[in-house]
Scaffold this active site. Structure first.
Site, PDB file in Angstrom:
ATOM      1  N   ASP A  11       0.809  -1.221   0.000  1.00  0.00           N
ATOM      2  CA  ASP A  11       0.000   0.000   0.000  1.00  0.00           C
ATOM      3  C   ASP A  11       0.842   1.270   0.000  1.00  0.00           C
ATOM      4  O   ASP A  11       0.433   2.297   0.544  1.00  0.00           O
ATOM      5  CB  ASP A  11      -0.972   0.018   1.199  1.00  0.00           C
ATOM      6  N   LYS A  51       2.117   2.075  -5.114  1.00  0.00           N
ATOM      7  CA  LYS A  51       2.828   1.565  -6.302  1.00  0.00           C
ATOM      8  C   LYS A  51       2.001   1.729  -7.576  1.00  0.00           C
ATOM      9  O   LYS A  51       2.555   1.941  -8.651  1.00  0.00           O
ATOM     10  CB  LYS A  51       3.159   0.069  -6.118  1.00  0.00           C
ATOM     11  N   GLY A  72      -4.039  -4.623  -4.688  1.00  0.00           N
ATOM     12  CA  GLY A  72      -5.028  -3.640  -5.137  1.00  0.00           C
ATOM     13  C   GLY A  72      -4.277  -2.381  -5.536  1.00  0.00           C
ATOM     14  O   GLY A  72      -3.918  -1.575  -4.682  1.00  0.00           O
ATOM     15  N   HIS A  73      -4.001  -2.244  -6.820  1.00  0.00           N
ATOM     16  CA  HIS A  73      -3.205  -1.096  -7.285  1.00  0.00           C
ATOM     17  C   HIS A  73      -4.129  -0.046  -7.904  1.00  0.00           C
ATOM     18  O   HIS A  73      -4.808  -0.308  -8.892  1.00  0.00           O
ATOM     19  CB  HIS A  73      -2.143  -1.566  -8.283  1.00  0.00           C
ATOM     20  N   GLN A  97       2.324  -6.135  -3.018  1.00  0.00           N
ATOM     21  CA  GLN A  97       2.579  -6.167  -1.571  1.00  0.00           C
ATOM     22  C   GLN A  97       3.852  -5.358  -1.262  1.00  0.00           C
ATOM     23  O   GLN A  97       4.109  -4.396  -1.969  1.00  0.00           O
ATOM     24  CB  GLN A  97       2.667  -7.606  -1.032  1.00  0.00           C
TER      25      GLN A  97
HETATM   26  P1  IMP Z   1      -2.437 -12.804   2.036  1.00  0.00           P
HETATM   27  O1  IMP Z   1      -1.491 -12.276   1.028  1.00  0.00           O
HETATM   28  O2  IMP Z   1      -3.889 -12.588   1.673  1.00  0.00           O
HETATM   29  O3  IMP Z   1      -2.160 -14.217   2.426  1.00  0.00           O
HETATM   30  O4  IMP Z   1      -2.260 -11.953   3.391  1.00  0.00           O
HETATM   31  C1  IMP Z   1      -1.075 -12.019   4.177  1.00  0.00           C
HETATM   32  C2  IMP Z   1      -0.723 -10.658   4.737  1.00  0.00           C
HETATM   33  O5  IMP Z   1      -0.358  -9.808   3.669  1.00  0.00           O
HETATM   34  C3  IMP Z   1      -1.888  -9.954   5.443  1.00  0.00           C
HETATM   35  O6  IMP Z   1      -1.355  -9.167   6.494  1.00  0.00           O
HETATM   36  C4  IMP Z   1      -2.454  -9.050   4.359  1.00  0.00           C
HETATM   37  O7  IMP Z   1      -3.143  -7.948   4.899  1.00  0.00           O
HETATM   38  C5  IMP Z   1      -1.174  -8.623   3.673  1.00  0.00           C
HETATM   39  N1  IMP Z   1      -1.359  -8.243   2.276  1.00  0.00           N
HETATM   40  C6  IMP Z   1      -1.572  -9.044   1.211  1.00  0.00           C
HETATM   41  N2  IMP Z   1      -1.672  -8.336   0.082  1.00  0.00           N
HETATM   42  C7  IMP Z   1      -1.506  -7.048   0.429  1.00  0.00           C
HETATM   43  C8  IMP Z   1      -1.452  -5.829  -0.319  1.00  0.00           C
HETATM   44  O8  IMP Z   1      -1.561  -5.797  -1.557  1.00  0.00           O
HETATM   45  N3  IMP Z   1      -1.261  -4.692   0.412  1.00  0.00           N
HETATM   46  C9  IMP Z   1      -1.077  -4.709   1.750  1.00  0.00           C
HETATM   47  N4  IMP Z   1      -1.101  -5.822   2.481  1.00  0.00           N
HETATM   48  C10 IMP Z   1      -1.311  -6.988   1.831  1.00  0.00           C
END
Ligand code: IMP
Length: 431
Positions: free
Chosen positions: A13, A16, A40-41, A226
């Protein structure tokens, strides 16, 4: 070789989406190499807001070909939905999107397992706060060699066999371990077969495409999702995502040699946020944290969850920049800090009277550290969206402070969601 990467240096977040959109304009290919629809970009273009989850973020530029590499886990119906939505808004990707045959597919049982596992953990310290998009269970199947890849969807018999085997196993776990209703075979098979046939024109050998582009000196932009601290190996394990979010993930996730990368841009927000559970040393509790959340609109683009907010953390950023070979920084949301006085920056961690120079591997130690802060003067008012020299002195001093602290130049500063609120301070990424 003219290849550049944009990765997140914090917990995701960082903004990017906007950065990739801006750099994509002059790119031939934009390549996602890891993660899935957990990303989520967001891009604000021509008065409209677009949020990309699986479709690479350069898609709004008609000259860009979007690539979803083999390292991505693909929610196939979700991808189709995204393509349909883009089409309805006038963005057509026929002939300029390639989905890797080797990418693994996310199925409803991955999401069900993700959800059931999280629910079973309750609010205790083992809950991860995942996006529930089935990311972890899908990557687990890939590593267990039981996963289903895009290419498998096009062999009816093989797909049915693999789906049956997976579903039998997952249903047993869902039913007996988590007390959940089992999922039915037929609706999933039908939905995915139908989805596969609609996605067929996009499926191809993405790796040869990217390798060929690099050999022909065409500009390739690798889009990280991420952030560094969510990296499976180097992040705040187990509170991480299940892929390699740093530049090292590009090689395996896109199918290019590690030497392919020319530039690595690290995106950081002027403060820190984290969504999901896990240690966060510089988190600002209470009202002040809430104020920052509101000022920055810090709510998840994928799940809508409120993000936790905190001060900039130089210990964490140095760790991330070194791991990723970041040679230029992109500072976003500096405008959000306007009116915050003083601005605090964490320069070291202290635990039991000892100073730590870097991020500890033990999550309980990271949870227990006391951040050592330096205070910098704040600034007031709006930032000029295009003229860095007209920024208040304290804002420019903050930028210079970050450059000194990380030993990396701030190549771009973003001052708002609009496409043109983006100032380049150094040479072009491609020069
Ligand atoms: P997962 O990727 O859904 O397995 O989540 C694992 C961790 O990564 C959690 O803390 C999510 O909130 C975080 N996370 C996954 N994708 C994103 C992203 O695009 N932005 C911010 N946090 C993310």
């Amino acid at each position: 070789m003219p290849a550049a990467a944009v990765i997140g240096l914090q917990w995701g977040d960082e903004g990017k989406g906007k950065v990739i959109d801006a750099l994509a304009r002059d790119s031939k290919l934009v390549v996602r190499y890891q993660g899935g629809a957990n990303a989520g970009h967001t891009v604000h273009a021509n008065g409209e807001k677009f949020v990309f989850h699986l479709v690479p973020t350069g898609a709004l530029w008609p000259g860009v070909t979007s690539v979803i590499g083999p390292g991505v886990v693909v929610d196939a119906p979700g991808l189709l939905g995204e393509l349909d939505e883009l089409k309805a808004r006038g963005v057509r990707l026929e002939g300029r999107l390639v989905l890797a045959e080797r990418a693994h597919v996310v199925f409803p049982y991955h999401k069900a397992l993700d959800e059931a596992r999280e629910a079973s953990r309750g609010k205790d310290s083992s809950r991860l706060g995942t996006t529930k998009r089935g990311i972890g269970p899908c990557y687990a199947d890939k590593a267990s060699r039981t996963g289903i890849r895009v290419i498998d969807l096009y062999d009816e018999q093989r797909f049915s066999d693999l789906l049956r085997r997976n579903l039998d196993e997952k249903n047993a776990i869902l039913k007996h371990l988590y007390g959940r209703a089992p999922l039915e075979f037929d609706p999933i098979r039908e939905q995915y077969s139908e989805t596969a046939s609609r996605l067929r024109p996009y499926v191809g050998d993405s790796c040869s495409l990217v390798q060929g582009a690099l050999e022909h000196d065409e500009r390739v932009l690798f889009e990280g999702a991420q952030g560094a601290m969510l990296d499976l190996d180097h992040g705040t394990y187990p509170y991480v995502t299940s892929s390699s979010t740093l530049t090292d993930g590009i090689s395996s996730g896109a199918g290019v040699p590690p030497t392919a990368l020319g530039r690595a841009l690290g995106v950081l927000k002027a403060y820190t946020t984290r969504v999901g559970d896990g240690p966060f040393p510089t988190e600002i509790p209470g009202e002040q944290g809430q104020k920052l959340r509101e000022a920055g609109g810090e709510y998840g683009a994928t799940t809508g969850r409120p993000r936790r907010t905190g001060w900039l953390d130089v210990v964490q950023l140095r760790y991330a920049a070194r791991l990723s070979g970041t040679d230029g920084l992109v500072l976003t949301k500096l405008d959000v800090l306007s009116g915050m006085t003083p601005i605090k920056v964490c320069v070291a961690y202290e635990v039991k009277g000892t100073r730590l120079a870097t991020v500890p591997a033990d999550p309980s130690v990271l949870e227990a550290v006391t951040p050592v802060y330096e205070e910098l003067p704040g600034f007031e008012g709006a930032l000029d969206p295009t003229d860095y020299d007209r920024f208040p002195k304290a804002a420019r001093d903050y930028v210079a402070y970050i450059e000194r602290a990380l030993g990396v130049p701030v190549s771009f500063v973003s001052t708002g969601p609009a496409r043109d609120a983006f100032i380049r301070r150094g040479p072009s990424v491609w020069s």
